[in-house]
Design a protein around this motif. Structure first.
Motif, PDB file in Angstrom:
ATOM      1  N   ASN A 389       0.797  -1.227   0.000  1.00  0.00           N
ATOM      2  CA  ASN A 389       0.000   0.000   0.000  1.00  0.00           C
ATOM      3  C   ASN A 389       0.831   1.280   0.000  1.00  0.00           C
ATOM      4  OD1 ASN A 389      -1.998  -1.849   0.154  1.00  0.00           O
ATOM      5  ND2 ASN A 389      -2.968  -1.047   1.995  1.00  0.00           N
ATOM      6  N   ILE A 390       2.116   1.167   0.295  1.00  0.00           N
ATOM      7  CA  ILE A 390       2.937   2.391   0.297  1.00  0.00           C
ATOM      8  C   ILE A 390       4.065   2.319  -0.733  1.00  0.00           C
ATOM      9  CG2 ILE A 390       4.377   3.940   1.688  1.00  0.00           C
ATOM     10  CD1 ILE A 390       2.707   3.106   4.124  1.00  0.00           C
ATOM     11  N   LEU A 391       4.995   1.369  -0.540  1.00  0.00           N
ATOM     12  CA  LEU A 391       6.192   1.386  -1.403  1.00  0.00           C
ATOM     13  C   LEU A 391       5.884   1.146  -2.876  1.00  0.00           C
ATOM     14  CD1 LEU A 391       8.872  -0.455   0.773  1.00  0.00           C
ATOM     15  CD2 LEU A 391       8.749   1.975   0.223  1.00  0.00           C
ATOM     16  N   LEU A 392       5.042   0.142  -3.178  1.00  0.00           N
ATOM     17  CA  LEU A 392       4.798  -0.158  -4.597  1.00  0.00           C
ATOM     18  C   LEU A 392       4.059   0.985  -5.298  1.00  0.00           C
ATOM     19  CD1 LEU A 392       3.969  -4.001  -4.615  1.00  0.00           C
ATOM     20  CD2 LEU A 392       6.178  -2.861  -4.608  1.00  0.00           C
ATOM     21  N   PRO A 393       2.964   1.529  -4.698  1.00  0.00           N
ATOM     22  CA  PRO A 393       2.311   2.661  -5.380  1.00  0.00           C
ATOM     23  C   PRO A 393       3.219   3.883  -5.507  1.00  0.00           C
ATOM     24  CG  PRO A 393       0.816   1.694  -3.771  1.00  0.00           C
ATOM     25  CD  PRO A 393       2.153   1.047  -3.558  1.00  0.00           C
ATOM     26  N   ILE A 394       4.073   4.160  -4.506  1.00  0.00           N
ATOM     27  CA  ILE A 394       4.983   5.310  -4.639  1.00  0.00           C
ATOM     28  C   ILE A 394       5.990   5.031  -5.749  1.00  0.00           C
ATOM     29  CG2 ILE A 394       6.858   6.617  -3.523  1.00  0.00           C
ATOM     30  CD1 ILE A 394       5.290   6.605  -0.982  1.00  0.00           C
ATOM     31  N   GLY A 395       6.508   3.797  -5.783  1.00  0.00           N
ATOM     32  CA  GLY A 395       7.410   3.417  -6.877  1.00  0.00           C
ATOM     33  C   GLY A 395       6.714   3.620  -8.214  1.00  0.00           C
ATOM     34  N   GLY A 396       5.454   3.209  -8.295  1.00  0.00           N
ATOM     35  CA  GLY A 396       4.681   3.345  -9.531  1.00  0.00           C
ATOM     36  C   GLY A 396       4.494   4.804  -9.915  1.00  0.00           C
ATOM     37  N   LEU A 397       4.209   5.638  -8.922  1.00  0.00           N
ATOM     38  CA  LEU A 397       4.012   7.067  -9.200  1.00  0.00           C
ATOM     39  C   LEU A 397       5.301   7.672  -9.757  1.00  0.00           C
ATOM     40  CD1 LEU A 397       2.303   9.637  -8.999  1.00  0.00           C
ATOM     41  CD2 LEU A 397       3.068   9.903  -6.635  1.00  0.00           C
ATOM     42  N   LEU A 398       6.420   7.330  -9.134  1.00  0.00           N
ATOM     43  CA  LEU A 398       7.694   7.885  -9.610  1.00  0.00           C
ATOM     44  C   LEU A 398       8.017   7.386 -11.020  1.00  0.00           C
ATOM     45  CD1 LEU A 398       9.801   7.668  -6.320  1.00  0.00           C
ATOM     46  CD2 LEU A 398       8.752   9.692  -7.350  1.00  0.00           C
ATOM     47  N   ILE A 399       7.722   6.110 -11.282  1.00  0.00           N
ATOM     48  CA  ILE A 399       7.970   5.576 -12.637  1.00  0.00           C
ATOM     49  C   ILE A 399       7.124   6.349 -13.649  1.00  0.00           C
ATOM     50  CG2 ILE A 399       7.634   3.566 -14.143  1.00  0.00           C
ATOM     51  CD1 ILE A 399       8.327   1.811 -11.683  1.00  0.00           C
ATOM     52  N   ALA A 400       5.841   6.576 -13.290  1.00  0.00           N
ATOM     53  CA  ALA A 400       4.942   7.283 -14.215  1.00  0.00           C
ATOM     54  C   ALA A 400       5.455   8.700 -14.465  1.00  0.00           C
ATOM     55  CB  ALA A 400       3.526   7.320 -13.644  1.00  0.00           C
ATOM     56  N   LEU A 401       5.885   9.384 -13.402  1.00  0.00           N
ATOM     57  CA  LEU A 401       6.357  10.767 -13.568  1.00  0.00           C
ATOM     58  C   LEU A 401       7.632  10.806 -14.406  1.00  0.00           C
ATOM     59  CD1 LEU A 401       5.670  12.195  -9.998  1.00  0.00           C
ATOM     60  CD2 LEU A 401       4.315  12.534 -12.082  1.00  0.00           C
ATOM     61  N   MET A 402       8.519   9.860 -14.157  1.00  0.00           N
ATOM     62  CA  MET A 402       9.753   9.856 -14.931  1.00  0.00           C
ATOM     63  C   MET A 402       9.461   9.595 -16.411  1.00  0.00           C
ATOM     64  SD  MET A 402      13.099   7.440 -14.629  1.00  0.00           S
ATOM     65  CE  MET A 402      12.573   6.213 -15.792  1.00  0.00           C
ATOM     66  N   MET A 403       8.652   8.563 -16.674  1.00  0.00           N
ATOM     67  CA  MET A 403       8.360   8.228 -18.069  1.00  0.00           C
ATOM     68  C   MET A 403       7.588   9.350 -18.753  1.00  0.00           C
ATOM     69  SD  MET A 403       9.726   5.385 -18.839  1.00  0.00           S
ATOM     70  CE  MET A 403       8.953   5.115 -20.431  1.00  0.00           C
ATOM     71  N   GLY A 404       6.656   9.962 -18.020  1.00  0.00           N
ATOM     72  CA  GLY A 404       5.785  10.963 -18.615  1.00  0.00           C
ATOM     73  C   GLY A 404       6.480  12.280 -18.874  1.00  0.00           C
ATOM     74  N   TYR A 405       7.406  12.654 -17.993  1.00  0.00           N
ATOM     75  CA  TYR A 405       7.933  14.019 -18.057  1.00  0.00           C
ATOM     76  C   TYR A 405       9.433  14.109 -18.272  1.00  0.00           C
ATOM     77  CZ  TYR A 405       3.262  15.100 -16.544  1.00  0.00           C
ATOM     78  OH  TYR A 405       1.901  15.193 -16.494  1.00  0.00           O
ATOM     79  N   SER A 406      10.123  12.983 -18.221  1.00  0.00           N
ATOM     80  CA  SER A 406      11.569  13.135 -18.262  1.00  0.00           C
ATOM     81  C   SER A 406      12.238  12.245 -19.311  1.00  0.00           C
ATOM     82  CB  SER A 406      12.078  12.881 -16.835  1.00  0.00           C
ATOM     83  OG  SER A 406      13.387  12.623 -16.769  1.00  0.00           O
ATOM     84  N   ILE A 407      11.428  11.534 -20.075  1.00  0.00           N
ATOM     85  CA  ILE A 407      11.992  10.669 -21.129  1.00  0.00           C
ATOM     86  C   ILE A 407      11.452  11.161 -22.467  1.00  0.00           C
ATOM     87  CG2 ILE A 407      12.028   8.310 -22.060  1.00  0.00           C
ATOM     88  CD1 ILE A 407      13.432   8.196 -19.503  1.00  0.00           C
ATOM     89  N   LYS A 408      12.313  11.159 -23.482  1.00  0.00           N
ATOM     90  CA  LYS A 408      11.883  11.668 -24.792  1.00  0.00           C
ATOM     91  C   LYS A 408      10.871  10.746 -25.452  1.00  0.00           C
ATOM     92  CE  LYS A 408      15.781  14.462 -26.259  1.00  0.00           C
ATOM     93  NZ  LYS A 408      17.011  13.816 -25.733  1.00  0.00           N
ATOM     94  N   HIS A 409       9.797  11.359 -25.932  1.00  0.00           N
ATOM     95  CA  HIS A 409       8.709  10.645 -26.598  1.00  0.00           C
ATOM     96  C   HIS A 409       9.263   9.735 -27.718  1.00  0.00           C
ATOM     97  CE1 HIS A 409       4.213  11.051 -27.398  1.00  0.00           C
ATOM     98  NE2 HIS A 409       4.620  10.207 -28.303  1.00  0.00           N
ATOM     99  N   GLU A 410      10.161  10.291 -28.550  1.00  0.00           N
ATOM    100  CA  GLU A 410      10.653   9.527 -29.714  1.00  0.00           C
ATOM    101  C   GLU A 410      11.388   8.252 -29.268  1.00  0.00           C
ATOM    102  OE1 GLU A 410      10.437  13.150 -29.304  1.00  0.00           O
ATOM    103  OE2 GLU A 410      12.608  13.049 -29.597  1.00  0.00           O
TER     104      GLU A 410
END
Ligand code: PFF
Length: 456
Positions: A389-410
């Motif tokens: 309930n804590i570590l996995l969802p936080i890990g997931g949130l960080l993965i989503a933020l990194m992929m969404g905002y910090s990795i090039k679309h191409e």
């Protein structure tokens, strides 16, 4: 396995699918999914769980596959390579911690499964009644010595397989035994559905009553989605790093999520009709599986043989899931910290055994260490809560933020389409909308809701 770029990969697309499914399918489907559904009121919980799989689980699984296959490294090394000298690496470190914490209680429950297999072979459940099934489970968890011994047996089995690095063996085991588990659960379903009063159980599982849904239930459904699909802690990154170059990762993610959910549903269909038919309590908690399955098989032809087969296949499913769990720290320690694979495995197993005993001795309030609580939870529940309930969802949130905002679309388009070989443009656009907006927003809303800041 073939050697590609000096690193092992799974041998084929089918092997990728079964190995990944082998990580996803485990005690989560057969033990945790039914008991959480029972505790959280049935149908409405199930619906929220499906939504979590679709809008959170799938995009995160695909992200992890991307990170792993692109870098071909362990979870920590992968993030360091993708985003050098940034704090994103902490996702990998948290993942290593989460793997240990999950193992502390997972190895305990796997120990019960091994023990039940042993008892089933001895014929302990022949003609068992509901009262006897409950009493047997109580005796198993109270131990105190036998559940610890079985937990250690589990860890010896897991570390032996890991230290030998027999991935090819694992590929073969999962490919043949997974379909068998599937067939056996369907046999359970047929039996359960023909019990008197089965309809009430089906109604509990499928009737959606939002009145039953609390903020804690929504968080539990989210946590279960992560736990079920082995997400948020680098397992699917590590497995992604062994994928073949030509694997269609979109289709692997969808197939794994669908098959895994199907196994959970079939387990629920075996358990709830039985619960209601025998007048048991659906919210009985972690013992639900262990009290119902011996009853399902108690009065049918070849029941005792089928019961042995059931616990054997459940033990295999639990074991392959644990192999993927422990692979996260083992790959990290051996690739990043210069510890040999064997030593990393032994070190991890010893740590898990020592701390895991705390979980085993605190399953029930009446257990030896059951009186020690944190926020009202004993060690067993605490390890489960902190990880799912804590570590996995936080890990997931960080993965989503990194992929969404910090990795090039191409770059994502290139990797997911296998460098233009697959036509993926539209799907990748949907993926980006989910991973940038929908997935993080849902995760944040569920968090705020569960700690009471946001009320709905
Ligand atoms: N998905 C496994 C199950 O449902 O039993 C548990 C699990 C395995 C969780 C691997 C996390 C993980 F990394």
């Amino acid at each position: 396995m073939e050697k590609i770029k000096n690193r092992e990969t799974f041998s084929s697309g089918l092997a990728v699918f079964f190995a990944t499914l082998g990580s996803a399918v485990g005690l989560g489907n057969i033990w945790k999914f039914p008991y959480l559904t029972g505790q959280n009121g049935g149908g409405a919980f199930l619906l929220v769980y499906f939504l979590c799989i679709l809008f959170v689980g799938l995009p995160i699984m695909l992200s992890e596959f991307y990170i792993g296959r692109k870098t071909r490294k362990n979870a920590v090394g992968a993030l360091e390579q993708l985003k050098p000298k940034t704090a994103w690496k902490s996702i990998g470190i948290m993942g290593v911690a989460a793997a240990y914490i999950i193992m502390f209680f997972y190895s305990c429950v796997a120990g019960w499964v091994y023990y039940y297999l042993f008892k089933a072979v001895k014929g302990d459940f022949v003609g068992v009644t509901m009262e006897a099934a409950k009493a047997q489970f109580g005796a198993v968890i109270m131990g105190p010595v036998s559940p610890i011994i079985w937990q250690v047996v589990v860890l010896v089995v897991v570390s032996t397989i890991l230290a030998m690095g027999v991935k090819q063996g694992i590929e073969k085991i999962t490919k043949t035994l997974m379909p068998l588990l599937f067939v056996l659960i369907i046999i359970c379903d047929i039996r359960a559905l023909t019990l008197p009063g089965a309809a009430e159980g089906m109604n509990f599982l499928f009737h959606v009553d939002f009145g039953q849904l609390s903020a804690t239930a929504v968080l539990a459904a989210l946590g279960l989605a992560f736990f079920k699909l082995s997400l948020g802690m680098g397992t699917m990154m590590t497995y992604g790093s062994y994928f073949t170059e030509d694997n269609n990762m979109f289709s692997t993610a969808v197939k794994v999520a669908l098959s895994d959910t199907l196994v959970s549903m079939l387990a629920g269909i075996a358990i709830f009709p039985t619960v209601f038919s025998f007048g048991m309590e659906p919210g009985a908690g972690p013992g639900l599986l262990f009290m119902t399955i011996p009853l399902v098989f108690s009065q049918i032809p070849f029941g005792s043989v089928l019961l042995v087969a059931f616990f054997f296949l459940t033990a295999i499913a639990a074991t392959t899931a644990m192999l993927s769990l422990v692979e996260v720290p083992v790959a990290y320690l051996s690739e990043e910290r210069g510890i040999s694979r064997k030593n990393a495995t032994v070190l991890s197993a010893v740590l898990i055994a020592i701390v895991g005993v705390l979980a085993t001795l605190s399953v029930d309030k009446a257990s030896l260490l059951g009186h020690i609580t944190f926020f009202g939870m004993g060690f067993f529940d605490l390890f489960d809560y902190i990880s799912s309930n804590i570590l996995l969802p936080i890990g997931g949130l960080l993965i989503a933020l990194m992929m969404g905002y910090s990795i090039k679309h191409e770059e994502v388009v290139a990797e997911l389409s296998n460098h233009g070989k697959l036509k993926m443009a539209k799907l990748v656009n949907v993926y980006f909308i989910l991973i940038r907006y929908v997935t993080p927003l849902l995760l944040i809303v569920v968090f705020l809701n569960s700690i009471g800041i946001l009320k709905f």
